[in-house]
Design a protein around this motif. Structure first.
Motif, PDB file in Angstrom:
ATOM      1  N   LEU A 203       0.445  -1.074   0.128  1.00  0.00           N
ATOM      2  CA  LEU A 203       0.007  -0.061   0.554  1.00  0.00           C
ATOM      3  C   LEU A 203       0.975   1.750   0.090  1.00  0.00           C
ATOM      4  CD1 LEU A 203      -2.954  -1.068   2.364  1.00  0.00           C
ATOM      5  CD2 LEU A 203      -2.742  -0.795   0.111  1.00  0.00           C
ATOM      6  N   ASP A 204       1.851   0.788  -0.172  1.00  0.00           N
ATOM      7  CA  ASP A 204       3.085   2.034   0.252  1.00  0.00           C
ATOM      8  C   ASP A 204       3.407   2.634  -0.905  1.00  0.00           C
ATOM      9  OD1 ASP A 204       4.971   3.878  -0.265  1.00  0.00           O
ATOM     10  OD2 ASP A 204       6.399   2.591   1.811  1.00  0.00           O
ATOM     11  N   ASN A 205       3.277   3.629  -2.055  1.00  0.00           N
ATOM     12  CA  ASN A 205       3.428   3.723  -3.540  1.00  0.00           C
ATOM     13  C   ASN A 205       3.819   4.289  -3.608  1.00  0.00           C
ATOM     14  OD1 ASN A 205       0.429   4.393  -3.530  1.00  0.00           O
ATOM     15  ND2 ASN A 205       0.652   6.678  -2.503  1.00  0.00           N
ATOM     16  N   PRO A 218      -0.867   1.784  -5.822  1.00  0.00           N
ATOM     17  CA  PRO A 218      -2.475   1.305  -4.547  1.00  0.00           C
ATOM     18  C   PRO A 218      -3.768   1.335  -5.222  1.00  0.00           C
ATOM     19  CG  PRO A 218      -0.370   1.342  -3.854  1.00  0.00           C
ATOM     20  CD  PRO A 218      -0.165   1.622  -4.795  1.00  0.00           C
ATOM     21  N   HIS A 219      -3.516   3.648  -3.961  1.00  0.00           N
ATOM     22  CA  HIS A 219      -4.919   3.872  -4.302  1.00  0.00           C
ATOM     23  C   HIS A 219      -6.191   2.955  -5.413  1.00  0.00           C
ATOM     24  CE1 HIS A 219      -2.664   6.998  -5.945  1.00  0.00           C
ATOM     25  NE2 HIS A 219      -4.065   7.163  -6.721  1.00  0.00           N
ATOM     26  N   ALA A 220      -5.541   3.446  -6.899  1.00  0.00           N
ATOM     27  CA  ALA A 220      -5.840   3.452  -8.357  1.00  0.00           C
ATOM     28  C   ALA A 220      -6.717   1.596  -8.307  1.00  0.00           C
ATOM     29  CB  ALA A 220      -4.918   3.244  -9.523  1.00  0.00           C
ATOM     30  N   LYS A 221      -5.680   0.898  -7.469  1.00  0.00           N
ATOM     31  CA  LYS A 221      -6.532  -0.837  -7.549  1.00  0.00           C
ATOM     32  C   LYS A 221      -7.581  -0.840  -6.955  1.00  0.00           C
ATOM     33  CE  LYS A 221      -2.055  -2.191  -8.489  1.00  0.00           C
ATOM     34  NZ  LYS A 221      -0.433  -3.668  -7.728  1.00  0.00           N
ATOM     35  N   LEU A 222      -7.451  -0.329  -5.630  1.00  0.00           N
ATOM     36  CA  LEU A 222      -8.323   0.268  -4.947  1.00  0.00           C
ATOM     37  C   LEU A 222      -9.987   0.248  -5.241  1.00  0.00           C
ATOM     38  CD1 LEU A 222      -6.838   0.457  -1.065  1.00  0.00           C
ATOM     39  CD2 LEU A 222      -7.644  -1.766  -2.259  1.00  0.00           C
ATOM     40  N   ARG A 223      -9.679   1.588  -5.790  1.00  0.00           N
ATOM     41  CA  ARG A 223      -9.857   2.089  -6.102  1.00  0.00           C
ATOM     42  C   ARG A 223     -11.585   1.764  -7.356  1.00  0.00           C
ATOM     43  NH1 ARG A 223      -8.432   6.759  -7.653  1.00  0.00           N
ATOM     44  NH2 ARG A 223      -7.882   5.851 -10.146  1.00  0.00           N
ATOM     45  N   GLN A 226     -13.345  -0.983  -5.723  1.00  0.00           N
ATOM     46  CA  GLN A 226     -14.181  -0.664  -5.272  1.00  0.00           C
ATOM     47  C   GLN A 226     -15.983  -0.119  -6.314  1.00  0.00           C
ATOM     48  OE1 GLN A 226     -14.444   2.821  -3.454  1.00  0.00           O
ATOM     49  NE2 GLN A 226     -15.129   2.236  -1.325  1.00  0.00           N
ATOM     50  N   ALA A 257      -8.180  -3.068   3.992  1.00  0.00           N
ATOM     51  CA  ALA A 257      -8.403  -2.042   3.114  1.00  0.00           C
ATOM     52  C   ALA A 257      -9.130  -2.676   1.674  1.00  0.00           C
ATOM     53  CB  ALA A 257      -6.837  -1.708   2.320  1.00  0.00           C
ATOM     54  N   HIS A 261     -12.806  -2.174   0.922  1.00  0.00           N
ATOM     55  CA  HIS A 261     -12.899  -1.517  -0.985  1.00  0.00           C
ATOM     56  C   HIS A 261     -13.869  -2.825  -1.684  1.00  0.00           C
ATOM     57  CE1 HIS A 261      -9.930   1.517   0.025  1.00  0.00           C
ATOM     58  NE2 HIS A 261     -11.056   2.239  -1.154  1.00  0.00           N
TER      59      HIS A 261
END
Length: 364
Positions: A203-205, A218-223, A226, A257, A261
């Motif tokens: 999760l560390d960019n 990581p945040h794009a994968k989670l988005r 979801q 996380a 999501h």
């Protein structure tokens, strides 16, 4: 400077996972830089042009690959591309580039191959009277949603055929680009014909940018996870690979996380280092974590029977020994605590074979 040191790259290449063209195991001749005493072997490397991505279009003779491996979770797969621009330094598929007489290092992520006739071959395969329907893993050796898919859309075309024939399919991806195909995925999901697992290593960019430089953040994968879940597509998470002393501390955080999501299935794999990958990985460790490189490799070898890698079925994905057991226990407890019920098997009963192409066309 010793000869071995002269051959080592002195800095990573921005935007690339590998730092050099590690020789493939089938190469007849290889070249090595030799220091002439003037420090010239790698002094200009940082200023050299970054290696560009090239794509070679090829015509596949067949497209469905079947396997009998007991620990991969699928019987058949379709791979629209060879090589992967995501550049994940740990990718188990890197050694496959050696079959092309190319480097599993930089060549794997810069010299790509697009199977432009994959949809045509897939339709032919599904139309065969002898075809046996089993869930297909689409883009499993290299990511079907890697950056060049935006231009070639081969994965999209294959998915259209699977949707048309009501054929079950599963994905494992590191790309948020899969969200583009929700118009196909959502209707298939209503008939239990698709599942998607997002592979999340960290999760560390900053760490992700070093380990998987051209994969979605990581945040794009989670988005994207979801978005698919809200559209009714069954989504899961692959904590993969787990790397001792690098990413293992994040197991519980990734699961939490992902669950938040929409992920309802979870699995993990341990870092695998087959063939040339062990050299690519050691090179990356020395460039990014020189102070802990020896410790990381020591733990890996403890989980691999004293070797860099053990390909034995049953243990190659999970490892063995106390540290491997600790990882397994942590993962199992976190998965149980959060509640990951898993997904039901995909439905193969709805499959309707496509019509064989006819030179006279079709009236109806």
């Amino acid at each position: 400077m010793p000869m071995d040191d002269a051959r080592k790259p002195q800095a990573p290449i921005k935007g690339r996972g590998a730092a050099s063209r590690v020789a493939g195991r089938y190469e007849v001749t290889t070249t090595h830089g030799e220091d002439d005493g003037w420090g010239s072997v790698y002094e200009d490397l940082a200023d050299a042009p970054r290696p560009l991505t090239t794509v070679t279009e090829e015509r596949a003779r067949s497209i469905v690959t079947r396997n009998d491996s007991p620990d991969v979770g699928f019987d058949a797969s379709v791979n629209p591309y060879r090589g992967c621009e995501h550049g994940c330094v740990y990718c188990f598929a890197r050694p496959s580039h050696a079959y092309l007489d190319l480097s599993p290092g930089l060549d794997f992520e810069t010299k790509l191959f697009a199977k432009t006739n994959a949809p045509e071959r897939l339709r032919e395969e599904l139309a065969r009277p002898s075809y046996r329907c089993t869930p297909l893993a689409l883009g499993i050796n290299t990511d079907g949603y890697q950056p060049i898919e935006r231009r070639y859309r081969i994965t999209r075309q294959c998915l259209e055929i699977l949707a048309e024939t009501r054929h079950p399919v599963s994905f494992v991806t590191k790309s948020a680009l899969i969200e583009r195909d929700l118009d196909l995925l959502a209707p298939m999901a209503r008939d239990n014909l698709v599942s998607v697992h997002f592979s999340i290593t960290t999760l560390d960019n900053r760490l992700a940018a070093r380990m998987e430089p051209r994969a979605s953040a990581p945040h794009a994968k989670l988005r994207a996870m979801q978005a698919l879940a809200q559209a009714g597509v069954p989504v899961g998470v692959m904590v993969a690979p787990v790397v001792p002393m690098i990413t293992d501390r994040e197991i519980e955080h990734i699961l939490k996380a992902a669950h938040a999501h929409g992920a309802r299935s979870a699995a993990y794999t341990l870092l695998r280092l087959p063939h040339e990958l062990k050299d690519i990985w050691r090179e990356w460790l020395e460039l990014h974590y020189p102070e802990r490189a020896a410790h990381v490799m020591s733990l890996i070898q403890q989980m691999r029977g004293g070797k860099d890698y053990d390909s034995t079925f049953g243990s190659r994905m999970r490892g063995q020994g106390p540290f491997a057991q600790l990882i397994a226990q942590r993962f199992a407890k976190a998965r149980e605590r959060l509640g990951f019920p898993g997904h039901p098997p995909l439905d193969t009963s709805r499959f309707t074979p496509p019509r064989k192409p006819s030179p006279q066309g079709q009236l109806f």
